[in-house]
Design a protein around this motif. Structure first.
Motif, short mmCIF file in Angstrom:
data_model
loop_
_atom_site.label_atom_id
_atom_site.label_comp_id
_atom_site.label_asym_id
_atom_site.label_seq_id
_atom_site.Cartn_x
_atom_site.Cartn_y
_atom_site.Cartn_z
N TYR A 95 34.19 34.65 1.82
CA TYR A 95 34.41 34.82 3.26
C TYR A 95 33.69 36.02 3.85
O TYR A 95 33.07 36.88 2.86
N ASP A 96 33.32 36.05 5.20
CA ASP A 96 32.30 37.12 5.66
C ASP A 96 32.91 37.64 6.68
O ASP A 96 33.38 36.87 7.60
N TRP A 97 32.59 38.69 7.08
CA TRP A 97 33.11 39.47 8.25
C TRP A 97 32.05 40.17 8.76
O TRP A 97 31.33 40.96 8.17
N VAL A 98 31.66 40.21 10.12
CA VAL A 98 30.54 40.79 10.84
C VAL A 98 31.08 41.64 12.07
O VAL A 98 31.96 41.06 12.62
N TYR A 99 30.49 42.84 12.04
CA TYR A 99 30.77 43.49 13.51
C TYR A 99 29.47 44.11 13.83
O TYR A 99 28.76 44.97 13.30
N VAL A 100 29.23 43.89 15.18
CA VAL A 100 27.86 44.17 15.76
C VAL A 100 27.82 45.52 16.29
O VAL A 100 28.70 45.91 17.12
N LEU A 101 27.00 46.50 15.95
CA LEU A 101 27.03 47.96 16.35
C LEU A 101 26.19 48.09 17.41
O LEU A 101 26.41 48.80 18.53
N TYR B 107 24.28 45.56 12.44
CA TYR B 107 25.80 45.10 12.14
C TYR B 107 26.32 45.49 10.86
O TYR B 107 25.56 45.72 9.89
N LEU B 108 27.48 45.78 10.71
CA LEU B 108 28.32 45.93 9.59
C LEU B 108 28.96 44.34 9.10
O LEU B 108 29.16 43.65 9.72
#
Length: 198
Positions: free
Chosen positions: A128-134, A175-176
């Motif tokens: 699974y992948d989780w991304v959060y844009v900074l 992004y994280l």
């Protein structure tokens, strides 16, 4: 390796120029961000002037790096704590934020400005992948969906779904990402290799 202060400061200019170009901004843009004049920034990048601490602090803040990274200070302490950025052949940078055996790992990715007409190279792998844009805009192609994620937006998905990430033409994106062992192999360990010609 020679880490004398003179040699360290002499090497800052080219590093400043690379960081600015990687962000896709002009000297004028950087001058507005830092309060340092355009002519001083130009002389710093060309190595015609040595930076002071008063200049290095706002430059490090603007480029999103530590002072140690900006001057390429020698590693100190335990390398599992002193994590270093991984530059990749495609101009992107990966910064490991955690390093523990097994389990979920956290990374910060910085992708250079892309082309809006870029043809996605969809990949799949276990996990699974989780991304959060900074900062910036992240293009995420996920199966039949072609999405643009803005700062503050996140996405989570099964990586067996074909997927691909890129920055848009509007500029670089930061992004994280939280990934498991399979995702780490796919995104990090393979990333520094230059793309093969087919």
């Amino acid at each position: 390796m020679d880490h004398s202060p003179d040699r360290t400061l002499d090497a800052v200019g080219p590093r400043l120029k690379r960081l600015r170009q990687r962000r896709g901004i002009t000297l004028s843009d950087l001058s507005e961000e830092t309060g340092i004049s355009t002519s001083t920034l130009s002389r710093l990048e060309a190595g015609l002037r040595r930076p002071t601490l008063e200049q290095l602090l706002p430059l490090a803040r603007a480029h999103g790096v530590t002072l140690d990274e900006l001057v390429d200070a020698p590693p100190t302490g335990n390398p599992r704590i002193n994590l270093r950025a991984i530059p990749c052949a495609d101009g992107s940078t990966i910064l490991p934020l955690t390093r523990r055996p097994g389990g979920i790992q956290a990374y910060k990715f910085v992708l250079p400005a892309g082309r809006d007409d870029a043809e996605p190279d969809l990949r799949t792998h276990e996990g699974y992948d989780w991304v959060y844009v900074l900062n910036g805009r992240l293009r995420l192609v996920l199966g039949e969906h072609d999405l643009i994620l803005e700062p503050g937006e996140a996405a989570e998905f099964d990586t067996r779904t074909p997927h691909w990430f890129a920055a848009t033409s509007s500029g670089p994106v930061e992004y994280l990402s939280l990934v498991g062992k399979q995702g780490e192999r796919a995104h990090v360990r393979a990333a520094p290799k230059a793309p093969s010609s087919r």
